[in-house]
Design a protein around this motif. Structure first.
Motif, mmCIF file in Angstrom:
data_model
loop_
_atom_site.group_PDB
_atom_site.id
_atom_site.type_symbol
_atom_site.label_atom_id
_atom_site.label_comp_id
_atom_site.label_asym_id
_atom_site.label_seq_id
_atom_site.Cartn_x
_atom_site.Cartn_y
_atom_site.Cartn_z
ATOM 1 N N ASP A 85 -6.528 -1.613 -1.723
ATOM 2 C CA ASP A 85 -5.512 -0.984 -0.885
ATOM 3 C C ASP A 85 -4.666 -2.047 -0.187
ATOM 4 O O ASP A 85 -3.436 -1.963 -0.159
ATOM 5 C CB ASP A 85 -6.216 -0.092 0.146
ATOM 6 C CG ASP A 85 -5.241 0.811 0.864
ATOM 7 O OD1 ASP A 85 -4.609 1.638 0.186
ATOM 8 O OD2 ASP A 85 -5.100 0.672 2.093
ATOM 9 N N CYS A 110 -0.862 2.085 -1.828
ATOM 10 C CA CYS A 110 -1.272 2.261 -0.446
ATOM 11 C C CYS A 110 -0.237 3.182 0.190
ATOM 12 O O CYS A 110 0.866 2.761 0.543
ATOM 13 C CB CYS A 110 -1.336 0.935 0.309
ATOM 14 S SG CYS A 110 -1.681 1.169 2.058
ATOM 15 N N LYS A 111 -0.592 4.454 0.298
ATOM 16 C CA LYS A 111 0.373 5.442 0.788
ATOM 17 C C LYS A 111 0.689 5.235 2.258
ATOM 18 O O LYS A 111 1.782 5.555 2.718
ATOM 19 C CB LYS A 111 -0.157 6.859 0.567
ATOM 20 C CG LYS A 111 -0.360 7.202 -0.903
ATOM 21 C CD LYS A 111 -0.454 8.718 -1.093
ATOM 22 C CE LYS A 111 -0.880 9.091 -2.492
ATOM 23 N NZ LYS A 111 -2.368 8.985 -2.661
ATOM 24 N N GLY A 112 -0.275 4.698 2.993
ATOM 25 C CA GLY A 112 -0.033 4.421 4.406
ATOM 26 C C GLY A 112 1.086 3.404 4.580
ATOM 27 O O GLY A 112 2.049 3.641 5.310
ATOM 28 N N TYR A 171 -0.979 -2.227 11.101
ATOM 29 C CA TYR A 171 -1.637 -1.521 9.996
ATOM 30 C C TYR A 171 -2.464 -2.517 9.176
ATOM 31 O O TYR A 171 -3.607 -2.236 8.798
ATOM 32 C CB TYR A 171 -0.575 -0.836 9.128
ATOM 33 C CG TYR A 171 -1.127 0.197 8.189
ATOM 34 C CD1 TYR A 171 -1.406 1.492 8.619
ATOM 35 C CD2 TYR A 171 -1.377 -0.115 6.857
ATOM 36 C CE1 TYR A 171 -1.923 2.439 7.755
ATOM 37 C CE2 TYR A 171 -1.882 0.824 5.983
ATOM 38 C CZ TYR A 171 -2.157 2.099 6.430
ATOM 39 O OH TYR A 171 -2.677 3.020 5.564
HETATM 40 ZN ZN ZN Z 1 -3.668 2.188 2.426
#
Ligand code: ZN
Ligand code: FE
Ligand code: FE
Length: 180
Positions: free
Chosen positions: A16, A74-76, A111
């Motif tokens: 990720d 990694c959608k975040g 993040y």
């Molecule tokens: Zn992610």
């Protein structure tokens, strides 16, 4: 495949982060181009180089583990970056735009810090000492980037607010009205 052990979760989280770093490598040049402050441009340019090194570190860890990188989105990070670029693209005022670039970049750094703190802890727990050290190095760099942005914000946010920064304030306070 869903991770079924801490080892597998570790590899999943590394993947990720690896994708997140690749996304950042792609996004940073656009942020640099959108920035007006030379100091901000320079800080972002330096972090672009650092980011490439961080991706290489992850590759090194995958190699040691005998794992292949999967490049799952990694959608975040995708969301954080998309929100940032949409916002920045809409802002005409250069000072406000720089402030927005910092706001977005600091979200990115935080993040990443969350992710690297986690994998560093897993690595230590799993006895992957070399990896733990590499991940700590990256975590330190992300923190440093965040601090640099905070200090740049001191000046840039003040400019966005239409006032001289603390350090530039004349001793006798004169109301500085901005001419558009
Ligand atoms: Zn992610
Ligand atoms: Fe990074
Ligand atoms: Fe970073």
């Amino acid at each position: 495949m869903k991770p079924n052990s801490l080892q597998e979760l570790y590899v999943e989280q590394l993947n990720d982060l690896y994708d997140a770093e690749q996304q950042i490598v792609k996004a940073l040049p656009k942020m640099i181009e959108a920035a007006t402050s030379e100091d901000l441009k320079q800080a972002l340019t330096e972090h672009l180089e650092v980011t490439k090194t961080q991706a290489t570190r992850l590759e090194q860890i995958f190699e040691t583990l005998g794992e292949k990188t999967k490049r799952e989105k990694c959608k975040g990070m995708q969301g954080v970056l998309a929100e940032g670029s949409e916002l920045v693209g809409e802002i005409k005022n250069a000072d406000v735009r720089d402030a927005a670039i910092i706001a977005s970049a600091q979200r990115v750094e935080h993040y990443e810090m969350a992710g690297y703190g986690t994998v560093r802890t897993y690595a230590t727990l799993l006895g992957e000492d070399e990896a733990a050290e590499l991940l700590q190095q990256t975590l330190d760099e992300e923190k440093e980037a965040d601090q640099t942005l905070t200090s740049l914000a001191g000046q840039i946010n003040a400019e966005a607010e239409g006032q001289p920064a603390e350090s530039e304030k004349p001793s006798t306070r004169t109301k500085s009205k901005r001419v558009a």
